[in-house]
Design a protein around this motif. Structure first.
Motif, PDB file in Angstrom:
ATOM      1  N   ASN A 233      40.161  68.511  44.558  1.00 19.77           N
ATOM      2  CA  ASN A 233      39.795  68.600  43.628  1.00 19.77           C
ATOM      3  C   ASN A 233      38.655  67.316  42.985  1.00 19.77           C
ATOM      4  O   ASN A 233      39.812  65.719  43.570  1.00 19.77           O
ATOM      5  CB  ASN A 233      39.555  69.208  42.186  1.00 19.77           C
ATOM      6  N   CYS A 234      37.555  67.022  42.119  1.00 22.00           N
ATOM      7  CA  CYS A 234      37.406  65.519  41.835  1.00 22.00           C
ATOM      8  C   CYS A 234      38.264  64.934  41.551  1.00 22.00           C
ATOM      9  O   CYS A 234      38.730  63.634  41.926  1.00 22.00           O
ATOM     10  CB  CYS A 234      36.411  65.420  41.138  1.00 22.00           C
ATOM     11  N   ALA A 235      39.566  65.137  40.291  1.00 24.82           N
ATOM     12  CA  ALA A 235      40.595  64.234  39.989  1.00 24.82           C
ATOM     13  C   ALA A 235      41.116  63.529  41.561  1.00 24.82           C
ATOM     14  O   ALA A 235      41.663  62.892  41.592  1.00 24.82           O
ATOM     15  CB  ALA A 235      42.175  65.598  39.484  1.00 24.82           C
ATOM     16  N   ALA A 236      41.449  64.523  42.387  1.00 30.65           N
ATOM     17  CA  ALA A 236      42.282  63.925  43.734  1.00 30.65           C
ATOM     18  C   ALA A 236      41.539  63.427  44.184  1.00 30.65           C
ATOM     19  O   ALA A 236      41.925  61.948  44.802  1.00 30.65           O
ATOM     20  CB  ALA A 236      43.011  65.235  44.322  1.00 30.65           C
TER      21      ALA A 236
ATOM     22  N   ARG B 251      29.723  60.526  31.429  1.00 27.93           N
ATOM     23  CA  ARG B 251      30.287  61.754  30.422  1.00 27.93           C
ATOM     24  C   ARG B 251      29.623  62.718  31.208  1.00 27.93           C
ATOM     25  O   ARG B 251      28.295  63.248  29.848  1.00 27.93           O
ATOM     26  CB  ARG B 251      29.934  61.062  29.355  1.00 27.93           C
ATOM     27  N   SER B 252      30.561  63.525  31.389  1.00 22.98           N
ATOM     28  CA  SER B 252      30.050  64.887  31.726  1.00 22.98           C
ATOM     29  C   SER B 252      30.633  65.921  30.890  1.00 22.98           C
ATOM     30  O   SER B 252      29.351  66.839  30.474  1.00 22.98           O
ATOM     31  CB  SER B 252      30.918  65.105  32.972  1.00 22.98           C
ATOM     32  N   ASN B 253      31.450  65.283  29.798  1.00 26.26           N
ATOM     33  CA  ASN B 253      31.622  66.485  28.700  1.00 26.26           C
ATOM     34  C   ASN B 253      31.587  66.433  27.620  1.00 26.26           C
ATOM     35  O   ASN B 253      31.338  67.432  26.557  1.00 26.26           O
ATOM     36  CB  ASN B 253      32.992  67.244  28.756  1.00 26.26           C
TER      37      ASN B 253
ATOM     38  N   GLU C 247      31.260  55.324  41.121  1.00 26.09           N
ATOM     39  CA  GLU C 247      31.267  56.153  40.243  1.00 26.09           C
ATOM     40  C   GLU C 247      31.840  58.004  40.355  1.00 26.09           C
ATOM     41  O   GLU C 247      31.849  58.634  41.418  1.00 26.09           O
ATOM     42  CB  GLU C 247      29.671  56.678  40.440  1.00 26.09           C
ATOM     43  N   ASP C 248      32.562  57.845  39.291  1.00 28.45           N
ATOM     44  CA  ASP C 248      32.835  59.752  39.342  1.00 28.45           C
ATOM     45  C   ASP C 248      32.122  60.509  38.582  1.00 28.45           C
ATOM     46  O   ASP C 248      31.677  60.575  37.133  1.00 28.45           O
ATOM     47  CB  ASP C 248      34.225  59.186  37.867  1.00 28.45           C
ATOM     48  N   LEU C 249      30.948  61.333  38.936  1.00 23.95           N
ATOM     49  CA  LEU C 249      30.259  62.344  38.584  1.00 23.95           C
ATOM     50  C   LEU C 249      30.367  63.053  38.052  1.00 23.95           C
ATOM     51  O   LEU C 249      29.405  64.015  36.965  1.00 23.95           O
ATOM     52  CB  LEU C 249      28.897  61.634  39.772  1.00 23.95           C
TER      53      LEU C 249
ATOM     54  N   PHE D  51      32.836  63.998  43.053  1.00 21.24           N
ATOM     55  CA  PHE D  51      32.059  64.900  41.773  1.00 21.24           C
ATOM     56  C   PHE D  51      33.324  66.331  42.399  1.00 21.24           C
ATOM     57  O   PHE D  51      33.671  66.713  43.506  1.00 21.24           O
ATOM     58  CB  PHE D  51      30.574  65.473  42.042  1.00 21.24           C
ATOM     59  N   SER D  52      32.476  67.248  41.624  1.00 19.25           N
ATOM     60  CA  SER D  52      33.696  68.556  42.130  1.00 19.25           C
ATOM     61  C   SER D  52      32.814  69.199  42.442  1.00 19.25           C
ATOM     62  O   SER D  52      31.549  69.868  43.069  1.00 19.25           O
ATOM     63  CB  SER D  52      33.838  69.159  40.673  1.00 19.25           C
ATOM     64  N   GLY D  53      32.997  70.391  43.747  1.00 15.44           N
ATOM     65  CA  GLY D  53      32.808  71.624  45.011  1.00 15.44           C
ATOM     66  C   GLY D  53      32.335  72.346  43.767  1.00 15.44           C
ATOM     67  O   GLY D  53      32.150  72.868  43.967  1.00 15.44           O
ATOM     68  N   ASP D  54      33.002  72.854  42.715  1.00 14.80           N
ATOM     69  CA  ASP D  54      32.306  74.232  41.915  1.00 14.80           C
ATOM     70  C   ASP D  54      32.371  73.329  40.428  1.00 14.80           C
ATOM     71  O   ASP D  54      32.376  74.834  39.579  1.00 14.80           O
ATOM     72  CB  ASP D  54      33.896  74.974  41.660  1.00 14.80           C
ATOM     73  N   LYS D  55      31.711  72.738  40.531  1.00 14.40           N
ATOM     74  CA  LYS D  55      30.614  72.710  38.994  1.00 14.40           C
ATOM     75  C   LYS D  55      29.682  72.949  39.400  1.00 14.40           C
ATOM     76  O   LYS D  55      28.976  74.250  40.214  1.00 14.40           O
ATOM     77  CB  LYS D  55      30.883  71.519  37.986  1.00 14.40           C
ATOM     78  N   LEU D  56      28.308  72.864  39.703  1.00 12.93           N
ATOM     79  CA  LEU D  56      27.222  72.808  39.462  1.00 12.93           C
ATOM     80  C   LEU D  56      26.882  72.644  40.996  1.00 12.93           C
ATOM     81  O   LEU D  56      25.215  73.509  41.266  1.00 12.93           O
ATOM     82  CB  LEU D  56      26.024  71.190  39.345  1.00 12.93           C
TER      83      LEU D  56
END
Ligand SMILES: *Cc1c(COP(=O)(O)O)cnc(C)c1O
Length: 458
Positions: free
Chosen positions: A144-147, A220-222, A250-252, A284-289
């Protein structure tokens, strides 16, 4: 066994068999029910007895029901929140599900070079595809993005420990994901610069020292900040980092591959945009947008990606074949403009109000005979899940006011139904947003509403 029974009855504790019989049919596996019953009886025994047999059965039923509700199952999402972390984030495209099915059902070439007939590289095609989508030299994936962030921080701060980050970006993303904690656990040392609302290039510049490992930007995604707000551009930060021979990461988070696909919403930066601005590594996360299974996608410079993949930590964070199959199929949909429309998220965002209203009207008609006040209402759907904060878009709701029950009671019965239905209460009605309800779930939704009204008079 016989002896235990005798002991039980002396203290007024019924036998397991008797309890199981009284419970009747329970839809959980019998050994699990047995385990719950045994531990419940053991507790009563240690407490020195019990009250009424009926009460015991009632309380056990409650316990089993509570456990059953935690069983992973499909939910009808009437909240209007498209990427709901509590509901498993993005629903998968049919192509992704087929790919997962195929990869799981049979053997596959996960780590086998079909050309050479020997051990091969894992995920080479997927990595090439992701790099292409993000206009990057290379790509890879982890859990995941955290990892992804932990891997990057851990690897890139082995020698020089400090990570420079703006105070305005020390954010918390959802359940317990706090950037300062992640940094600490990755062995990095946080070097905060600027203030919550303003950070200048000079703030970054002054913080650079012989201890600096990298500059980190966190999207600032949230939440959104407006007003007296400023921070340097990606281009400026790239230049600064590269002058100091530092990596700029960058953590997108949300990772909108295409700006146009989500054009009805506010703009989210795309990974390609970050890469074009010179960012060395973007995650970035695979399970968001992106609309795939849970994964953390890392794109960027070839050397940096190669180095990450050689880090022993990478092995512990890598994805399994099912995730890779689902991600690969999702990435292929993004790769072809015409196929993007089959991504559920894209469909939900594009669904027009007229269509949604028509569906709400049909549902209303079907439910006409029930003791409910029904109306078509309006709502505002949102992306959720750490994407497009503050961006809401018009939606259509089915508004329900149950007769003879409170809204809370009605909502709770729907949540505990088969399948569970989650809506929200606003302005004195219970609302179900049509945008996040799949058309193929409508039959089940009608049934769940009927059950909620009919099983017990409410
Ligand atoms: C969502 C998000 C994360 C966490 O992503 P996971 O895939 O859930 O680990 C990290 N950073 C940002 C900016 C996010 O939006």
């Amino acid at each position: 066994m016989r002896q235990m029974k005798q002991t039980n009855s002396r203290r007024g504790i019924p036998s397991v068999e008797k309890v199981l019989q009284a419970l009747g049919g329970v839809s959980l596996p019998r050994p699990l029910v047995l385990r719950i019953v045994r531990s419940h009886l053991a507790k009563l025994r240690s407490e020195g007895g019990m009250a009424q047999f009926d009460e015991l059965i009632e309380s056990l039923r409650g316990e089993l029901r509570k456990l059953e509700l935690t069983r992973l199952q499909p939910v009808i999402n009437g909240t209007g929140i498209l990427i709901h972390t509590n509901f498993g984030r993005s629903p998968l495209a049919a192509a992704a599900l087929e790919a997962i099915d195929g990869a799981g059902k049979f053997y596959n070439n996960l780590e086998y070079d079909l050309g050479a007939g020997e051990r091969g590289q894992r995920g080479a095609y997927l990595e090439e595809l992701l790099a292409h989508l993000c206009e990057a030299e290379a790509a890879t994936v982890v859990n995941n993005c955290a990892a992804a962030l932990v891997l990057i921080l851990h690897h890139c701060t082995r020698e020089r420990r400090e990570v420079i980050i703006s105070r305005g970006e020390l954010v918390q993303i959802g359940g317990g994901f706090r950037i300062p904690d992640i940094l600490k656990h990755a062995g990095a040392v946080l070097r905060e610069v600027g203030t919550t609302n303003k950070t200048s290039l000079a703030d970054y510049q002054e913080a650079i020292s012989a201890q600096t490992g990298l500059i980190l930007k966190v999207h600032r995604s949230n939440f959104a900040m407006s007003g007296f707000v400023d921070s340097p551009s990606r281009e400026e930060l790239t230049r600064l980092a590269h002058e100091g021979k530092l990596l700029f990461v960058e953590d997108l988070g949300s990772g909108a591959i295409s700006a146009e696909a989500f054009a009805t919403l506010d703009r989210e930066p795309t990974p390609a945009e970050c890469i074009r601005a010179g960012v060395d590594l973007v995650c970035f996360s695979g399970d968001k947008l992106f609309g795939g299974p849970q994964a953390g996608i890392i794109v960027g410079r070839l050397e940096a990606i190669r180095a990450l993949k050689k880090d022993p930590l990478f092995r512990a964070l890598r994805c399994d074949k099912l995730i890779m199959a689902g991600l690969q199929a999702t990435a292929e949909l993004w790769a072809t403009e015409a196929d993007r429309g089959s991504l559920p998220l894209v469909q939900m965002i594009r669904a027009d109000a007229g269509q949604l209203r028509k569906r709400a009207e049909n549902l209303m008609e079907e439910l006409g005979e029930l003791p409910l006040d029904l109306a078509i209402g309006s709502g505002s759907a949102e992306a959720g899940g750490g994407a497009l904060p503050g961006a809401t878009f018009e939606s259509v709701t089915l508004d329900v006011r149950p007769k003879g029950a409170t809204l809370e009671e009605f909502a709770s019965r729907l949540r505990e139904g088969h399948p569970p239905v989650v809506g929200y209460i606003a302005k004195g009605v219970f609302k179900l947003d049509l945008r996040t309800i799949f058309p193929e779930q409508e039959g089940a939704l009608l049934e769940a509403i009927r059950q909620a009204v009919q099983t017990r008079p409410i």
